[in-house]
Every structure is written in structure tokens, then in C-alpha cells.
Design a protein around this motif. Structure first.
Motif, PDB file in Angstrom:
ATOM      1  N   GLY A 115      12.582 -18.340  31.253  1.00 30.76           N
ATOM      2  CA  GLY A 115      13.665 -18.244  32.222  1.00 30.76           C
ATOM      3  C   GLY A 115      13.452 -19.134  33.409  1.00 30.76           C
ATOM      4  O   GLY A 115      14.335 -19.346  34.212  1.00 30.76           O
ATOM      5  N   ALA A 116      12.263 -19.668  33.514  1.00 33.34           N
ATOM      6  CA  ALA A 116      12.019 -20.519  34.658  1.00 33.34           C
ATOM      7  C   ALA A 116      12.150 -21.975  34.265  1.00 33.34           C
ATOM      8  O   ALA A 116      11.976 -22.863  35.056  1.00 33.34           O
ATOM      9  N   LEU A 134      14.226 -11.630  36.252  1.00 34.55           N
ATOM     10  CA  LEU A 134      13.286 -12.731  36.335  1.00 34.55           C
ATOM     11  C   LEU A 134      11.890 -12.215  36.605  1.00 34.55           C
ATOM     12  O   LEU A 134      10.923 -12.599  35.970  1.00 34.55           O
ATOM     13  N   PRO A 162      12.715 -20.151  39.686  1.00 36.06           N
ATOM     14  CA  PRO A 162      13.184 -19.397  38.541  1.00 36.06           C
ATOM     15  C   PRO A 162      14.343 -20.096  37.858  1.00 36.06           C
ATOM     16  O   PRO A 162      14.437 -20.128  36.663  1.00 36.06           O
ATOM     17  N   SER A 163      15.170 -20.619  38.630  1.00 39.76           N
ATOM     18  CA  SER A 163      16.305 -21.310  38.069  1.00 39.76           C
ATOM     19  C   SER A 163      16.963 -21.881  39.289  1.00 39.76           C
ATOM     20  O   SER A 163      16.488 -21.722  40.386  1.00 39.76           O
ATOM     21  N   TYR A 193       9.737 -13.719  43.519  1.00 40.45           N
ATOM     22  CA  TYR A 193       9.303 -14.310  42.269  1.00 40.45           C
ATOM     23  C   TYR A 193       8.158 -15.288  42.485  1.00 40.45           C
ATOM     24  O   TYR A 193       7.148 -15.246  41.801  1.00 40.45           O
TER      25      TYR A 193
END
Lengths: 1079, 441
Positions: free
Chosen positions: B32-33, A513, A298-299, A308
Motif C-alpha cells: 500500500g505504500a 494503512l 503511504p500514498s 504511519y
């Protein structure tokens, strides 16, 4: 703490209310009330778990679950191998008969099994002699009359060459029934025709005079006939049965069904059948789960990454976008051979076996709906049990073959199947009717915001009570350790996020997310929730359940209640996308999709933007206007309804009526004029009114009807003040009159124009093109060529031509008049009200709805700018499309929708967390029960089954069951991998994590200090987060290692060995390699 | 929702045909990814490929259509098509709708363009109309397998005064690879699709009644009883759905409805999933950001960021100078041979420890943790930068103030990580006090 016992009785009423206005009619008010009521109740009663069943069991009649086994052989057609409806229990009479049977037969057959296959199916081998006594219990009679139809449904009317298993669900209207079928290819052993024997046996039954007499088939068919009904028609193996000559009623015509006129038989391409197998996406889940390639994380932050990723992966593997991604191999076959027999390729004949389960539905509608809801939402569980049933049938078929004597064979077979069916029925029934924990703590905290404090207090009270009282020899700590180790879904809920918290614990954030993912790449939340509950989020994937045993019901219930805080999953909400009121009185929704323009407040920024949408009001009914007019009309009405006449420029949203189209069609003048006006400012402003009027003008006669017909949505669902939004409804369908078309287009154009930013589409260059374009264009309402034309016109003179062409059909005169008048007016008096318009229209002699459109027109300018961003996405592609032919798809706006969400109660979070059950149950994530006999008997098989037929539709490495015994104060973990060596004990003892026991102690102390409950819970969460962070540390440390000594960990990281299993499990949710190193 | 919705027809001349189908195209990567870090790389790249494929796919078919005026590529030959088998006119590019919020696109054509999907839809269509048996012939069925996907199908009749039996046979199908999802959605799909069907049937009925009124077919057929098939085979047999419903906008409407169906079904159930509280570091970072915004006027960006509310730096106990060179020769030489950019960069603390050797690293770490100023001299600014990036992970965010590369010495109160060029002079008092100095090539 006294009143705690036995709240098991269902409180259907309360539950229903509590579960929250699920029913649509329920108003907020009632919901609130029920909540309060519940609260009060809670307050009164300190007792722990409130149990309740969400589904009332009376609705399901066990005996109404019917099993049919069918065989479809290429040469011999279809035969019923079993129909539970044809089986009758016989009490006394038959017993005598079987007594004649030489007792040695079973024994012999056991030996015959030789290879040990029989004994390998432990139960069947063991119970074989036993079965003999049961044999007489069943009488197999003539299958019900509907079997042949059902067979047709199971296999379809055309043979499929596909080798894998096929799943089907049919809904039968009367009597209401749901039928689930699975069709398998049969895998034959060396000894073909296994089922032939069965057939023979059936014959035998029917021939048997005794049985014949017993046979109470309603039709009074003689035994012979009955025999033939049992599928005697095999041409090969069997001795020709007496009745065979008649041709079996069961033989189904193999011709494609009557309606399959010219279709060629479907030979399914067999792509990848072998590939799949070869690809070795193996069953061994541990491997595959470990080898899962990394996903886009996701980040850089870790927040909820595991949840996620699971979801993301699911959405990707089931994606259809770029073709199909081969999934795990699906060589599910129906085995008629023992494992040991090598299958003889020569005999691999096309033989299919279908297993069907038919659920009779209650006639009462509500009951029917309840069961259907349950069935469809819990389908994975049904399927899993169905697979289990299938294995039992396989075994029965294989083993009964070894019985030489026909009658005995059949008896054996039938009783086996009935036994398996009984099991299935029982499981489904208990699953449906089990007492459930009404308010799992975690879910309640997630969903309700109102009573959080009470919830916390209540939970904490129970929690500390348990810590104080039942933590003897660390029982509770051990239980909690086990739960935290295996039901891992708590981990994502404590993973720190990288964005600002709004408030403290009480406002724990929902994961943005995941929310976004759900929107952009929808996956199945029910599936995700099920995985969470089973804790199947680590790597390797383990599926876990927890059973609390104990004679003291209240203790067990308390424990269950407290555990529902730690057994976490996401809460589901059901949102209904409402597209608009379905208003047609005649049931005919306002036909015609409508184009809606609305001023929306930006969700992120303060600014407003214009949303333009085409919505088909009728909850998804295709907008097709029965008569074209209606469609068209609707727009105006709606428009009106939506915005008040006063709605003026102030509103900013621009209704760019037909102007556009008119403009184009109407003429160059328009274009010329409109052109300049539009592009710069909001373009279209001038045009706006024209459109509305035009339409009015054209359809004068129809107006009245329409208006009547369509009560257009004054109360558009989205609750904006009317003046804030403008709604255009445009019949998307184009009536034969070109007018409508043009109008539609016009609107679109306007819309288009609105999006100044986007390069507008151009109208087809030549007249021909134009015509052609319109042919198909008509529907393609959104892109108004004219609009672009208009825009162009402004810039270049050439535009005019273009404008003209499309407009051609429209009648020239009109075009001329209108545009002018309109355009001029609009331009001049932007603020002009709807009234005026109306007036205007009348002038024109057209009974027009007072379309306030015109008013809008003016103000467009402002709107345009904001509009463009909103419409953005469309823009990129558009530019290139100049010609219809070469152009990419015609763009149609999506209906604007508003979602109304309500809690969704029919989900696993509410159904698999059960209370104190009469007996052990296989599927439940959490439940309690008094005795452990059944547990001991079934657990091992259940675990194995879980691994073999994973409900999650993804490979599972291990199935685990945590067994907490409050009688012996022991906590053990049984797994599918290691068979308990010691037969008397289930599973292995749990190592108590010192992290967990210190957590318990500190919570207890805080509680004793009378710190507020919220605070204690926050502390609890912090401690859980700490565990997560430690696992993070552990995984970092292990990165790059292949082997680590435990001592090293304690020295270097200060991780005690008793924490290791827990931390490893936690780490496996974020760092798959950890398990490899430590396990 | 990862599904395809299609309208199928059993043509009396050509058998089961797909008339119209709506697909969903998702953005290659979830929003967002995008900022995915290391582990995400591989997949991400793949995804991008997917994205390219996707777009090229879209591009691909359009020219083809333009050129051949044949509808979407893999479709049946024109000769095999009659009015009844066709939805969009030849050359029609299809429809598209954008869901802005989610960047999902809904695209409709007569057939999917992707060959694999084409055959899947085709299979599903054939099965739905001529293989699977639905009691009563009108109604919902579910069928499918892992290889061909799973299908929810609802079959229905449309009135046609000219057709055999006065009706034609259609189905609306939804295809997914996720059978659980599809089955979970059964009640929803059934309701919505039923609605669409009702509407279609309603329209057709009106047309039918009108036609019957004008020219009762039954009577006519009775009269021409001897040539029923002739009647059937002439052009009348193939009437398009648009004419049966007298709705020219039908396909656009269907597109909208299907798109909406897909969207609504995909968003029908939503999850509320909680996540944990942010860590201290996150909080500090956020405060810093907020402060930064407020005070951005007064400070230069990079400095301001670090200056905020920095804790007081403890004075180091002893200055210690580490001059590293030979030990790192490997690194350096490597750097020389290969692209220095990539190589001479610290990837992790572990890596740094390898490079510096345990004792030096330990010393360095000690200084970092003590809060002493660390001065890193090197020719290579990237190297220094990477070193600080790695070292900063040892400290709480709030305690890190970096000046990555400076041409002059900066005081310890301004930064605890300072990168300097090899020739920059360091004031003697610093050398004397507690600064840790690392010099690297």
C-alpha cells in the motif's frame, strides 16, 4: 450537574469488569453484562470523571524496592558501593554523634567544590548544610548476604569490554524478585579512585566504635569484619583497613563461572563505538528530527501519514534484517568526575559501575502478575526514573568526595542515596497506584461500539458545561488551544482519508494503512501509543504533559474528563494467536506439526481458497513427536475430527494424502498414473487416500495409543463448519522408520501438488542424493519431492525414476499394493467417503483410523486452482530449487493461526491519563492536583530530565508541560527550553486561538439547539479537520520560503496570528519544514 | 517482529554455540505504500536496495552451501563442530516459511548469513551461556546494549545420560534492537519459550530414562571413575539435540515454533487507530469512480470520467486570449537544450506562475476559477498535460473535465480544460466568447 464530585474512590470491581473480559475465562456474556451495568451507572450519574486505579497499590511495598550500587574494577574486583538493605534508619542515638562533627565541614566542602559544580547541582549544593542535620538518620551496616550473588548477576561472570551501558533484567524465583540493572563504564576525573574514598569512609563507619555498636548486623560480626564486607579491598588508594588482610568476602572469583568451560573471555568487538559518536547523530533532537529523511509515504494521500511514518521509521530503525542500523550514540557512562575536570586518559581504567533496582514481588500470584504486567509494559518509565536515580548517585559520589571527614562523608553519601531512592520509590509507587480515569472519552469511543451515543451525550454535556461555565477570560479556550497545540495525536485522527468511509462519524475508520504496516513490518504499538499520548509526533519532537491545578476537585475532574477526548492515542488490543487447541492430556501437545488444509473464504474476493498450513498445535510447542508415530497419527485424527466423513469432494479441499509420497516411493506406476491425473486437475486426487492408508498400515500397533494420547482437536479453533475444512496433521518429525518420513513427504507432496501453480520441487536426482536428501529432508516436510515427481511423471517419463528414488526406503511391496488400490479407487470414486477408506484400510489389514482422507482426494481438482494463489508467495523461489544442495531453504508452511483479540488494558492510554492526584506527578500525560508546591519545585528538573532521558527511545527536542490553574484561571506552558524568567510564574501564557474559541462557541450553540449529540461531535470533528486543512494550506504556502512575515500570512491566507502557533504545530506533523520557517 | 530467535548450546568441547536460528525477512516496502509520491522517493530507493541486498543474500548463500557442503558461510570451521554443535546437516539449506498475508518470510539456518547478524547472534549466544548469570541457571534473563542488540534469553538443561552431570546446557534467545519492544514482550516470550523448553525437556527426559534403564550410566561411571575424562572426550560427549530428544524432525519443528513465536509476538498487540473523514473531493472522486464503473459501457473511458455529473459551466464573461511566447523563451530554450521531456513540464502552480509571469497567471487563474474553458495550445502534449494537472488543483475534483490533447476543438460543455495542437482551428464563436486560451510553443 450536582453529583459530580468525588468519585475518586476506586471501584476496583467495576473497573475490572469494565475493562472488559480481559481475563480469558470471562465470557462474552459477562462482559456484556458488565457493560450494561456500567451503562446504567453512567446513566444514573452525571458526574464527570470516573476515577479508578487499574492497579491496586497494596501490592507494592515501597520498602521492598532495593537499590544496590556495585563497582567492578579491573584490578580490585568487585565492591558494593551501596545497598539500601544495609541502610538502617537511626533515630536518636546517632544524632549525638554527628553533633560532634564540626559544622564547618560542609561549608568547607562547598568551597572545595570551588568550580561551582556543587552549586550547579542546585539541590545538592543548597541542601548540603541542611544535609548535615539529616546525616545521622542512616546507619550503614553489613550488606545482605546475597549481594555477591547479585553482583555476579549484574556484571556477569566474564568481563565485557563494551564501553557503553548495558541493561539487564533478572528474575529471581525465590523470593520472587525482579532485578533491573544498568552497568556503566565509569568515567573518571583527574582524581582517580573517587570511590576509594567512599570505601575508606565505609571502613571508617564500621570502625567507629559507636557505629559498631549500633550496627545490628545479624551475624554479630565485629566491626572489622563488617568493614571488610563493605568492600575495603582496594589495593591502591586507601589505607589498609584492619580487616583487609583476611581477604574480603566480597572478592569474587574472576574466573569464568564454572560452566564457562572452554569459552574464551568475550572481548566484544568494538565496532562503531567511535563511529557512533562521530556520526553525530546528535543529541540535539531538534536537528535530527528536522533532518529526518522522508519516508515512503503511504500514498499520495495524506491520510495518517504522520502516525504511519513514525511507526514505519521505528520499525526500520530497529530492524535486524540487514544488519544493525547504528542508533543514537550511547555513550552513557557513569561519571565520577565533575564536568569541569578533563578526564585523564591514563586513568581510564576499566572500571564499571552497576546500579540495580530490585523489586520484591508479592508472593500472591495475581499480585505478582499485576506488577509484572505493569513493570514490563511500562518499562520505559521505569528506565527513565532509573536514569534519574543514576544521576543522583553520580552527584552524590562526586560531591561526597569533597568531604574530608570520613564519617561525615559516608553519612552524606548514604543520605543522598536514600533520598534519591526515596524519590524513586515514591514515583514508582504513585505511578502504579495513581487514580486513573477509567474511561478516557476518546479511547472509549474508539473501542466500544455499543454505547457510542451515550458516550457522545455524556461527553457533550460535560464539554458544553465547561464552555459555559469556565471559559471566563477564555480559560477553557486557552487550555484547549494548548492541548491541541502540544498533544498532537489528534491530527492524524482527522486527516482526511482517500478511501471511502463506511459510515459517518460513528464509524470513523481505522487506518488501514497503519494496520497493514503493523502486519508487514511489526513495530511496537505500546511505544507508538506512548508517543501519541505525549504528542511527540510533530517536528521538532516535543513531549508534552498537561496538569490541571485546582482546589475544586470536581471542576478539575470535569476538565480532565473532557480533555481525554482531545488527548488521543490509538487503542490497543491484545490478540492471541491461537494455533490450535492444546489438547494433549498428558500435557504433551499433539506433537508433530500438523499440516492443515482449510477452505477459507477469501477476505477480499468472494472466492474461496485453500489454506494449507502446518501447525504445531501445542501453542508453540515444537511439534517434535516424542515418538514419531504420534506425530504422524495426529494427522489423521485431526483430519478426521476436522471434517466429517461425508466431507466429500464438495468440500473441495483436497487432502492429498500420502498419495504423493506413496506415489513416489511407491512406484512408477503411481507416478505414471497419478501424474496424469494430478497436474491437470488437482493432481493428487488419485493419490490422496493412499497416503492415509499407508500410514495406517505402517503403524498399526501404535494407533491405539496415539489416538488416546491425542485428543485431537475436534473443535479446532477456527470456527468453520467441519466439512468446510480438511485438516491434515503430519508429524513433521520423521521417525526412524522411513515410512513416516515418506509419509510426511507424501503429504507435502500433495500439498505441493495442490499448488499446481508452483513449480514443484524435484526429488534429488540420484539415489544417493535422495538418501541424503531424506536425511535432512525428513523434517523438511513441506516440500515433497515426490509431489513434483508425480507431477513430472505425468509429463515426462523420467519422473518415475525420480519418484522411485525417494521412495526407496519405503517398503516396496507396500508401495506396490497400495498405490494401486488406492489410486485406482480414488480416481474412480471421488466421492468415496471416509468410511470406505476405512474399510479399505482394514482390508489391508491395517487398523486405520477411518481417515476420511480418501474422500478428499477426489475433489482436489477444484481445490488446486484456488490453492495456488493462496500459496503463492512460496512459489517464486521454489522453481529454482532442483537439488537439495543448491536449493534455498526448505519451505515449511507457517502454522495457521487464528487471532483472538481482547482489549488490552495494561497500556499507556489507560495508565497515563490520571485523575485528581494528591500531588503533582512527573510521568502522567494528564492529571489534576490540588497544590502546586511540588510542581513548582520539580517541574523544571522534570522537564530537563525528560529531554535528557527520553522515554520514547528517540531524541526529544523539547519537553513541555501545560499547566492549567483553575484557581487563577490561567493556562501556562512551561518548557525545558526557556527557563521562566519570572521565578514566581511557571511558563508562559498561552495565546488563545480564535479557531478554537469559535469552535467552542459553535459547539455550544449547536448543543443549545438540541441537536443530537452525534451530530455535534461530528461537527467538532469537522472543525478539527478544518484546522488540519488550514495547516495544510499554511504549509503549502510556506513551501520554498525561508522567512515569512506573520502579517503576510494573515493578509494572504487569512490566518490570524493567534492561530499561528496552533497551526504551525499541526503543520509540523505533516510538513517538518514549517517549524523551521516559523520558529 | 524485528527479532532473531535462536537456540544455543554450551558444548562441552567447544563452548557456547549457536545451533539454530530463525530470522525474519520483511518485504522491503509495506503494502500500500508503493505508490509513494515525491517525498517518499529517496527512502524508497534505499529500501529497494535493501530488498536487493536481501534477496542477493539469500541467493548468495545457497550456492556456497552447495559448493562447500559447509553449512552457512560464516559459521565455525567444520573441525570445530561436533555433533552437539550442529543442527542442520552440512548442506542442508535451512528452512523457510512464508506468511502470505504479510509477505514476511521466516528463515532458519544454523547461523545467520549476514556477517553482522552472525556476530550479533554469536555474541548473544556467548553472553547467554557463559557470561550472564541467571540464578538457578535455568530461567529468563534480559540483557543487552545499543550496540549488540538486546536479548531475552532463557537457559535450560537437557538431560543426557552420557553428559557430564547428566545434562547439557542450552538457551533459547530472542534478539532485538528495540529494547522496549522486547521488554514489553517479556511475559509473552517467557510463556511461549518456556513451553518450547518444556517440550524439549520432556522428550529428552524420556530418552534419558530409556537409556538409563538400558544402561545406568551412574553405575558405570562409578566403575570407571579413574578415567572420567576419557569417557567424556570420546564421541559420546557430542550428541546432537536430535538424538537427545530422539526426534529427527526436531529442527523443522523448531523452525515452525520459532517462526510462529516471531509472528505471534509481532502481532500480539494491535492498534486501533482512527483516521479522519474523507474530504469532499475524495467523495466526489469515489462517486465518479462508481459511476464510471456502471456506465463504462456507454462512454469512452477518459471522457466518461469527466462527463459525470459535471456542474454546469458558467459562461465566461469575456474571452481572453493569451498568447504566450517570448516571456517563456527561457523555458522554451531550456527545453531545447536539455531533455525537453523533463523540463518543459509544470511542476506546481508556483512554477507556472513563474513561467507565465504574475499578470498572465492571474488572468489564467481567474478564468479557471470562473469556470471558463481553458484551451491550451502547444506542440508538446506533455507540457499541456502537466499544465492541466497543475491547474486542476485549483478546482474541486468534480469541476474538472480535461481533454488533455485533442486534434480538434471540443465544446466547453465537454471540457473545461482542453489541450490542442498548435494548428488546430478554434471556431470563431469560441474565440468570441469566454474561453481562455493559452498558447505555448
Amino acid at each position: 450537574m450536582c453529583g459530580c464530585s468525588a468519585r475518586t474512590t476506586a471501584r476496583p470491581g467495576g473497573r475490572r469488569d469494565a475493562s472488559g473480559g480481559v481475563s480469558h475465562g470471562q465470557t462474552r456474556g459477562t462482559r456484556a453484562r458488565s457493560r450494561i451495568w456500567k451503562c446504567a451507572r453512567v446513566g444514573r450519574d452525571t458526574g464527570p470523571p470516573e476515577l479508578d486505579s487499574s492497579w491496586s497499590c497494596s501490592e507494592l511495598d515501597l520498602n521492598e524496592i532495593r537499590l544496590i550500587v556495585y563497582q567492578d574494577c579491573e584490578r580490585r574486583g568487585r565492591q558494593v558501593l551501596f545497598d539500601s538493605k544495609a541502610v538502617h534508619k537511626i533515630e536518636e542515638v546517632a544524632t549525638q554523634k554527628t553533633e560532634d562533627v564540626p559544622t564547618k565541614t560542609p561549608a568547607k566542602c562547598c568551597q572545595g567544590g570551588g568550580s561551582g559544580s556543587l552549586s550547579s547541582h542546585g539541590s545538592s549544593g543548597g541542601s548540603l548544610p541542611h544535609a548535615k542535620e539529616q546525616l545521622p538518620k542512616y546507619q550503614y551496616t553489613r550488606p545482605a548476604s546475597d549481594v555477591s550473588m547479585l553482583g555476579e548477576m549484574m556484571f556477569g561472570s566474564v568481563a565485557m569490554s563494551y564501553k557503553g551501558s548495558t541493561l539487564k533484567i533478572h528474575y529471581i524465583r525465590s523470593p520472587p524478585q525482579l532485578m533491573v540493572s544498568k552497568v556503566f563504564s565509569a568515567r573518571m576525573g583527574s582524581f582517580c579512585g573517587s570511590t576509594n574514598n567512599l570505601q575508606d569512609s565505609f571502613e571508617y563507619i564500621s570502625q567507629d566504635p559507636n557505629l559498631g555498636k549500633l550496627n545490628t548486623s545479624q551475624n554479630n560480626l565485629g566491626p572489622c569484619r563488617t568493614g571488610s564486607h563493605l568492600g575495603v579491598l582496594q589495593g591502591c588508594g586507601g589505607k589498609p583497613p584492619p580487616g583487609a588482610a583476611e581477604g574480603g568476602p566480597l572478592r569474587l572469583s574472576r574466573s569464568a563461572s564454572f560452566f564457562a568451560v572452554h569459552s574464551t573471555p568475550v572481548d566484544m568487538p568494538r565496532r562503531g563505538q567511535s563511529e557512533d559518536r562521530d556520526s553525530g547523530i546528535a543529541r540535539s533532537a531538534s536537528l535530527s528530527s528536522l533532518l529526518i529523511t522522508p519516508f515512503p509515504s503511504p500514498s499520495s494521500s495524506t491520510s495518517s501519514s504522520s502516525s504511519y511514518q513514525r511507526r514505519w521509521l521505528r520499525s526500520q530503525t530497529t530492524s535486524l534484517e540487514n544488519g544493525i542500523i547504528p542508533r543514537r550514540s550511547t555513550d552513557e557512562t557513569f561519571s565520577l568526575a565533575e564536568e569541569t575536570c578533563s578526564s585523564n586518559p591514563a586513568i581510564v581504567r576499566r572500571k564499571k559501575i552497576a546500579i540495580s533496582l530490585i523489586f520484591s514481588l508479592c508472593e500472591k500470584e495475581e499480585a505478582q502478575r499485576n506488577f509484572q504486567d505493569f513493570f514490563f509494559s511500562h518499562f520505559p518509565l521505569f528506565e527513565s526514573h532509573m536514569n534519574r536515580l543514576k544521576s543522583a548517585i553520580e552527584k552524590a559520589m562526586i560531591s561526597c568526595r569533597k568531604i574530608a571527614e570520613s564519617s561525615l562523608r559516608v553519612q552524606f553519601y548514604v543520605s543522598r542515596l536514600m533520598e534519591a531512592l526515596g524519590e524513586f520509590r515514591g514515583t514508582i509507587w504513585s505511578l502504579y497506584s495513581v487514580p486513573r480515569i477509567a474511561e478516557p472519552v476518546w479511547l472509549a469511543m474508539v473501542s466500544s461500539t455499543l454505547e457510542k451515543t451515550q458516550l457522545c451525550q455524556r461527553f457533550l454535556k460535560e464539554f458544553t458545561l465547561l464552555i459555559e461555565q469556565i471559559n471566563k477570560n477564555q480559560f477553557f479556550a486557552a487550555l484547549l488551544t494548548a492541548v491541541l497545540t502540544y498533544h498532537l495525536a489528534w491530527v492524524p485522527t482527522v486527516m482526511p482519508v482517500d478511501h471511502p468511509p463506511i459510515k459517518a462519524f460513528a464509524e470513523k475508520r481505522t487506518s488501514q494503512l497503519v494496520n497493514t504496516l503493523a502486519k508487514t513490518h511489526p513495530y511496537n504499538p505500546l511505544w507508538a501509543q506512548l508517543g501519541d499520548l505525549y504528542g511527540a509526533i510533530g517536528s521538532p519532537v516535543r513531549l508534552s504533559r498537561t496538569v490541571v491545578l485546582g482546589k475544586q476537585k470536581d471542576v478539575v475532574q470535569r476538565i480532565l474528563y473532557v480533555l481525554t477526548y482531545f488527548l488521543r492515542c490509538s487503542e490497543l488490543q491484545e490478540s492471541q494467536l491461537a494455533c490450535g487447541a492444546n489438547c494433549g492430556p498428558d500435557g504433551q501437545a499433539p506433537a508433530g506439526s500438523s499440516v492443515t488444509t482449510a477452505l477459507e473464504r477469501g477476505e477480499v474476493e468472494e472466492s474461496e481458497y485453500v489454506v494449507v498450513t502446518v501447525s504445531s498445535e501445542p501453542a508453540l510447542l515444537p511439534p517434535g513427536p516424542p515418538d514419531a508415530d504420534t506425530g504422524d497419527l495426529c494427522p489423521q485424527l485431526a483430519g478426521r475430527g476436522g471434517r466429517g466423513p461425508e466431507q466429500s469432494p464438495a468440500a473441495r479441499s483436497v487432502r492429498r494424502p500420502r498419495g504423493a509420497s506413496c506415489g513416489d516411493q511407491e512406484s512408477k506406476k503411481e507416478a505414471a498414473r497419478g501424474g496424469p491425473a494430478r497436474p491437470p486437475s488437482g493432481a493428487g486426487a488419485c493419490v490422496g487416500p493412499a497416503g492415509g492408508e499407508e500410514s495406517g498400515g505402517e503403524v498399526p500397533t501404535k494407533l491405539p495409543d496415539r489416538s488416546a494420547a491425542r485428543p485431537c482437536p475436534e473443535g479446532r479453533p477456527w470456527g468453520r463448519p467441519p466439512w468446510e475444512k480438511v485438516t491434515f496433521h503430519i508429524g513433521s518429525s520423521v521417525s526412524p522408520d522411513s515410512d513416516f518420513e515418506s509419509r510426511t513427504k507424501a503429504v507435502e507432496e500433495r500439498l505441493r501438488a495442490c499448488r499446481c501453480a508452483e513449480p514443484a520441487r524435484r526429488p534429488p536426482a540420484g539415489p544417493d542424493a535422495a538418501r541424503e536428501a531424506r536425511d535432512w529432508l525428513a523434517p523438511r516436510c513441506s516440500r515433497a519431492p515426490e509431489a513434483s515427481a508425480g507431477a513430472r511423471g505425468v509429463r515426462t517419463g523420467a519422473a518415475r525414476e525420480a519418484a522411485e528414488t525417494p521412495g526407496a526406503p519405503a517398503d516396496p511391496t507396500r508401495a506396490l499394493r497400495k498405490p494401486w488400490g488406492r489410486g485406482g479407487e480414488d480416481a474412480d470414486a471421488p466421492a468415496r467417503s471416509g468410511r470406505e477408506d476405512a474399510g479399505f484400510g482394514r482390508e489391508g489389514g491395517l487398523p486405520r483410523n477411518e481417515s476420511s482422507d480418501s474422500a478428499l482426494g477426489d475433489s482436489d481438482d477444484d481445490a488446486c486452482a484456488p490453492a495456488s494463489p493462496a500459496l503463492g508467495p512460496g512459489s517464486d523461489g521454489d522453481s529454482e530449487r532442483d537439488r537439495p544442495e543448491g536449493s534455498p531453504e526448505v519451505e515449511l508452511p507457517l502454522p495457521r493461526s487464528q487471532s483472538i483479540s481482547s482489549p488490552h488494558v495494561r497500556n499507556f492510554g489507560r495508565s497515563l491519563l490520571a485523575g485528581y492526584c494528591p500531588t503533582y506527578m512527573p510521568d502522567l500525560v494528564l492529571h489534576g492536583t490540588g497544590g502546586d508546591e511540588r510542581l513548582r519545585r520539580c517541574l523544571a528538573a522534570d522537564l530537563v530530565h525528560t529531554v535528557q532521558h527520553p522515554v520514547l527511545d528517540e531524541p526529544i527536542a523539547e519537553a513541555v508541560c501545560i499547566i492549567a490553574d483553575t484557581d487563577k484561571w490561567s493556562v501556562r506552558v512551561a518548557t525545558s527550553q526557556r527557563r521562566a524568567v519570572d521565578g514566581t510564574k511557571l511558563g508562559q501564557d498561552v495565546l488563545v486561538s480564535s479557531q478554537v474559541s469559535s469552535l467552542l462557541q459553535s459547539i455550544l450553540q449547536l448543543y443549545r439547539l438540541h441537536l443530537p449529540a452525534d451530530f455535534c461531535i461530528m461537527h467538532l470533528e469537522d472543525r478539527l479537520q478544518e484546522m488540519y486543512l488550514k495547516s495544510k494550506m499554511l504549509s503549502e504556502y510556506l513551501r520554498g520560503h525561508t522567512r515569512v512575515h506573520v502579517k503576510e500570512l494573515s493578509v494572504v491566507l487569512g490566518i490570524e496570528s493567534n492561530d499561528l502557533p496552533l497551526l504551525t504545530a499541526v503543520a509540523s506533523t505533516h510538513s517538518p519544514y514549517v517549524a523551521q520557517i516559523l520558529l | 517482529m524485528n527479532a532473531i530467535v535462536a537456540l544455543c548450546h554450551f558444548c562441552e568441547l567447544h563452548g557456547p554455540r549457536t545451533l539454530f536460528c530463525t530470522e525474519v525477512l520483511h518485504a522491503p516496502l509495506p503494502q500500500g505504500a508503493g505508490s509513494g509520491d515525491g517525498p517518499g522517493r529517496g527512502e524508497q530507493a534505499e529500501e529497494e536496495e535493501g530488498g536487493i541486498q536481501m534477496s542477493s543474500r539469500i541467493r548468495a548463500h545457497s550456492p556456497a552451501e552447495g559448493a562447500s557442503a559447509e553449512s552457512s558461510s560464516p559459521g565455525p570451521k567444520k573441525s570445530d563442530m561436533c555433533e552437539g554443535c550442529r543442527s542442520l546437516a552440512a548442506g542442508h539449506p535451512g528452512y523457510i516459511s512464508h506468511d502470505k498475508e504479510t509477505s514476511i518470510k521466516y528463515v532458519s539456518h544454523q547461523h545467520p548469513n549476514h556477517p553482522q547478524l552472525f556476530s550479533i547472534v554469536r555474541q548473544a549466544c556467548v553472553r547467554s551461556l557463559s557470561c550472564e548469570v541467571c540464578p538457578g541457571r535455568e530461567g529468563p534473563i534480559f540483557f543487552g546494549d545499543e550496540q549488540h542488540g538486546f536479548v531475552f534469553s532463557h537457559t535450560f538443561f537437557i538431560k543426557d545420560s552420557l553428559a557430564r552431570g547428566f545434562q547439557r546446557w542450552y538457551s533459547i534467545i530472542a534478539i532485538m534492537m528495540d529494547r522496549i519492544y522486547l521488554i514489553n514482550s517479556w511475559p509473552f516470550l517467557l510463556g511461549k519459550i518456556r513451553g518450547i523448553i518444556d517440550e524439549l525437556q520432556g522428550k529428552a527426559l524420556k530418552v534419558f530414562e530409556a537409556e538409563q534403564f538400558g544402561c545406568p550410566q551412574r553405575a558405570q561411571r562409578m566403575n570407571t571413575a579413574f578415567t572420567p575424562f576419557l569417557h567424556q572426550r570420546n564421541g559420546n560427549a557430542a550428541r546432537s539435540l536430535t538424538s537427545l530428544t530422539n526426534d529427527d524432525g526436531l529442527w523443522a519443528c523448531l523452525h515452525t515454533s520459532f517462526a510462529w513465536l516471531l509472528k505471534a509476538c509481532g502481532s500480539r498487540l494491535t492498534e486501533k487507530l482512527l483516521e479522519g473523514a474523507p474530504t469532499e473531493d475524495t467523495l466526489v472522486q469515489m462517486e465518479q469512480l462508481a459511476d464510471l464503473e456502471e456506465e463504462s459501457e456507454s462512454w469512452g473511458n477518459s471522457e466518461a470520467e469527466e462527463e459525470e455529473k459535471a456542474p454546469v459551466l458558467p459562461e465566461g464573461a469575456e474571452g481572453r486570449e493569451l498568447t504566450k511566447c517570448p516571456a517563456d523563451s527561457s523555458l522554451l530554450s531550456d527545453g531545447g537544450h536539455w531533455q525537453p521531456r523533463k523540463l518543459s513540464v509544470f511542476k506546481s502552480l508556483r512554477h507556472m506562475r513563474q513561467v507565465l509571469g504574475a499578470p498572465s497567471f492571474r488572468t489564467l487563474a481567474w478564468h479557471v476559477l470562473m469556470g471558463n474553458q481553458v484551451i491550451w495550445k502547444s506542440r508538446d502534449a506533455d507540457l499541456v498535460h502537466s499544465a492541466f494537472e497543475v491547474l486542476r488543483t485549483m478546482l474541486p475534483v468534480g469541476c474538472v473535465r480535461v481533454i488533455p490533447y485533442s486534434s480538434q476543438y471540443e465544446e466547453a460543455y465537454r471540457c473545461n480544460f482542453l489541450g490542442l495542437g498548435p494548428h488546430v482551428q478554434i471556431p470563431p464563436h469560441v474565440l468570441a466568447s469566454g474561453a481562455c486560451r493559452v498558447a505555448l510553443g
